[in-house]
Design a protein around this motif. Structure first.
Motif, PDB file in Angstrom:
ATOM      1  N   THR A  62      33.299  25.616 -11.348  1.00  0.00           N
ATOM      2  CA  THR A  62      33.003  24.228 -10.991  1.00  0.00           C
ATOM      3  C   THR A  62      32.622  24.119  -9.521  1.00  0.00           C
ATOM      4  O   THR A  62      31.661  23.416  -9.170  1.00  0.00           O
ATOM      5  CB  THR A  62      34.209  23.320 -11.302  1.00  0.00           C
ATOM      6  OG1 THR A  62      34.502  23.415 -12.701  1.00  0.00           O
ATOM      7  CG2 THR A  62      33.932  21.880 -10.946  1.00  0.00           C
ATOM      8  N   GLU A  63      33.350  24.814  -8.658  1.00  0.00           N
ATOM      9  CA  GLU A  63      33.013  24.813  -7.229  1.00  0.00           C
ATOM     10  C   GLU A  63      31.618  25.377  -7.000  1.00  0.00           C
ATOM     11  O   GLU A  63      30.845  24.838  -6.201  1.00  0.00           O
ATOM     12  CB  GLU A  63      34.034  25.633  -6.436  1.00  0.00           C
ATOM     13  CG  GLU A  63      35.384  24.970  -6.306  1.00  0.00           C
ATOM     14  CD  GLU A  63      36.413  25.883  -5.638  1.00  0.00           C
ATOM     15  OE1 GLU A  63      36.022  26.920  -5.046  1.00  0.00           O
ATOM     16  OE2 GLU A  63      37.599  25.548  -5.700  1.00  0.00           O
ATOM     17  N   ALA A  77      31.600  33.415  -1.843  1.00  0.00           N
ATOM     18  CA  ALA A  77      32.924  32.822  -2.043  1.00  0.00           C
ATOM     19  C   ALA A  77      33.328  32.927  -3.511  1.00  0.00           C
ATOM     20  O   ALA A  77      34.480  33.254  -3.835  1.00  0.00           O
ATOM     21  CB  ALA A  77      32.921  31.358  -1.597  1.00  0.00           C
ATOM     22  N   ARG A  78      32.369  32.672  -4.404  1.00  0.00           N
ATOM     23  CA  ARG A  78      32.626  32.771  -5.845  1.00  0.00           C
ATOM     24  C   ARG A  78      33.023  34.200  -6.214  1.00  0.00           C
ATOM     25  O   ARG A  78      33.993  34.415  -6.948  1.00  0.00           O
ATOM     26  CB  ARG A  78      31.370  32.349  -6.599  1.00  0.00           C
ATOM     27  CG  ARG A  78      31.464  32.475  -8.093  1.00  0.00           C
ATOM     28  CD  ARG A  78      30.121  32.156  -8.698  1.00  0.00           C
ATOM     29  NE  ARG A  78      30.135  32.215 -10.134  1.00  0.00           N
ATOM     30  CZ  ARG A  78      29.080  32.574 -10.858  1.00  0.00           C
ATOM     31  NH1 ARG A  78      27.950  32.900 -10.278  1.00  0.00           N
ATOM     32  NH2 ARG A  78      29.169  32.605 -12.157  1.00  0.00           N
ATOM     33  N   LEU A  79      32.270  35.184  -5.726  1.00  0.00           N
ATOM     34  CA  LEU A  79      32.589  36.578  -6.040  1.00  0.00           C
ATOM     35  C   LEU A  79      33.975  36.956  -5.546  1.00  0.00           C
ATOM     36  O   LEU A  79      34.727  37.640  -6.245  1.00  0.00           O
ATOM     37  CB  LEU A  79      31.545  37.511  -5.429  1.00  0.00           C
ATOM     38  CG  LEU A  79      30.181  37.538  -6.092  1.00  0.00           C
ATOM     39  CD1 LEU A  79      29.256  38.489  -5.347  1.00  0.00           C
ATOM     40  CD2 LEU A  79      30.286  37.932  -7.556  1.00  0.00           C
ATOM     41  N   GLY A  80      34.315  36.511  -4.344  1.00  0.00           N
ATOM     42  CA  GLY A  80      35.645  36.804  -3.802  1.00  0.00           C
ATOM     43  C   GLY A  80      36.742  36.239  -4.675  1.00  0.00           C
ATOM     44  O   GLY A  80      37.752  36.907  -4.934  1.00  0.00           O
ATOM     45  N   LYS A  81      36.541  35.033  -5.156  1.00  0.00           N
ATOM     46  CA  LYS A  81      37.557  34.406  -6.012  1.00  0.00           C
ATOM     47  C   LYS A  81      37.621  35.064  -7.381  1.00  0.00           C
ATOM     48  O   LYS A  81      38.701  35.218  -7.955  1.00  0.00           O
ATOM     49  CB  LYS A  81      37.277  32.913  -6.137  1.00  0.00           C
ATOM     50  CG  LYS A  81      37.508  32.165  -4.831  1.00  0.00           C
ATOM     51  CD  LYS A  81      37.119  30.715  -4.944  1.00  0.00           C
ATOM     52  CE  LYS A  81      37.290  30.014  -3.599  1.00  0.00           C
ATOM     53  NZ  LYS A  81      36.791  28.635  -3.648  1.00  0.00           N
ATOM     54  N   ALA A 117      28.218  23.485  -5.551  1.00  0.00           N
ATOM     55  CA  ALA A 117      27.394  23.987  -4.446  1.00  0.00           C
ATOM     56  C   ALA A 117      25.927  24.058  -4.865  1.00  0.00           C
ATOM     57  O   ALA A 117      25.036  23.715  -4.071  1.00  0.00           O
ATOM     58  CB  ALA A 117      27.885  25.361  -3.996  1.00  0.00           C
ATOM     59  N   CYS A 118      25.658  24.459  -6.112  1.00  0.00           N
ATOM     60  CA  CYS A 118      24.281  24.487  -6.621  1.00  0.00           C
ATOM     61  C   CYS A 118      23.680  23.094  -6.639  1.00  0.00           C
ATOM     62  O   CYS A 118      22.518  22.887  -6.252  1.00  0.00           O
ATOM     63  CB  CYS A 118      24.243  25.078  -8.034  1.00  0.00           C
ATOM     64  SG  CYS A 118      24.627  26.830  -8.119  1.00  0.00           S
ATOM     65  N   THR A 119      24.460  22.123  -7.087  1.00  0.00           N
ATOM     66  CA  THR A 119      23.990  20.745  -7.155  1.00  0.00           C
ATOM     67  C   THR A 119      23.672  20.209  -5.764  1.00  0.00           C
ATOM     68  O   THR A 119      22.633  19.571  -5.549  1.00  0.00           O
ATOM     69  CB  THR A 119      25.047  19.848  -7.835  1.00  0.00           C
ATOM     70  OG1 THR A 119      25.279  20.346  -9.154  1.00  0.00           O
ATOM     71  CG2 THR A 119      24.600  18.412  -7.920  1.00  0.00           C
ATOM     72  N   LEU A 120      24.565  20.472  -4.804  1.00  0.00           N
ATOM     73  CA  LEU A 120      24.334  20.011  -3.438  1.00  0.00           C
ATOM     74  C   LEU A 120      23.094  20.670  -2.833  1.00  0.00           C
ATOM     75  O   LEU A 120      22.305  20.004  -2.145  1.00  0.00           O
ATOM     76  CB  LEU A 120      25.561  20.285  -2.571  1.00  0.00           C
ATOM     77  CG  LEU A 120      26.816  19.481  -2.915  1.00  0.00           C
ATOM     78  CD1 LEU A 120      27.998  19.960  -2.081  1.00  0.00           C
ATOM     79  CD2 LEU A 120      26.575  17.997  -2.703  1.00  0.00           C
TER      80      LEU A 120
END
Length: 96
Positions: free
Chosen positions: A30-31, A76-80, A35-38
């Motif tokens: 979702t995060e 950030a996504r990959l890290g999470k 970010a894609c939407t923004l």
């Protein structure tokens, strides 16, 4: 009430740990989608500005900023995502 539905039963605790991990994975996605939407909105804003269309440097700057935002969001996504299995293992260990 079935005994396995009792919150203290090992299967119920394992299911809770699994559900918490699934919810974390959904939050990560979702995060990233946010970010894609923004970033998409930022690109459209740049394209909608007549000044940006007439000024290639301004348009280039906008695209560079959006690319950086998306790179940061992806990292950030990959890290999470890498942390999710470890978090799940930790939850399982705590429930054992």
């Amino acid at each position: 009430m079935h005994h396995w539905m009792d919150a203290s039963h090992p299967l119920a605790r394992l299911q809770r740990a699994w559900m918490e991990s699934v919810l974390e994975a959904v939050e990560v996605e979702t995060e990233f989608l946010n970010a894609c939407t923004l970033s998409n909105a930022k690109v459209w804003s740049c394209l909608a500005g007549a000044r940006s269309l007439a000024d290639s440097a301004s348009l280039h700057s906008c695209y560079h900023e959006v690319a950086k935002d998306m790179t940061d969001a992806h990292m950030a996504r990959l890290g999470k995502v890498v942390e999710l299995p470890e978090d799940f293992k930790q939850r399982l260990w705590e429930e054992i």
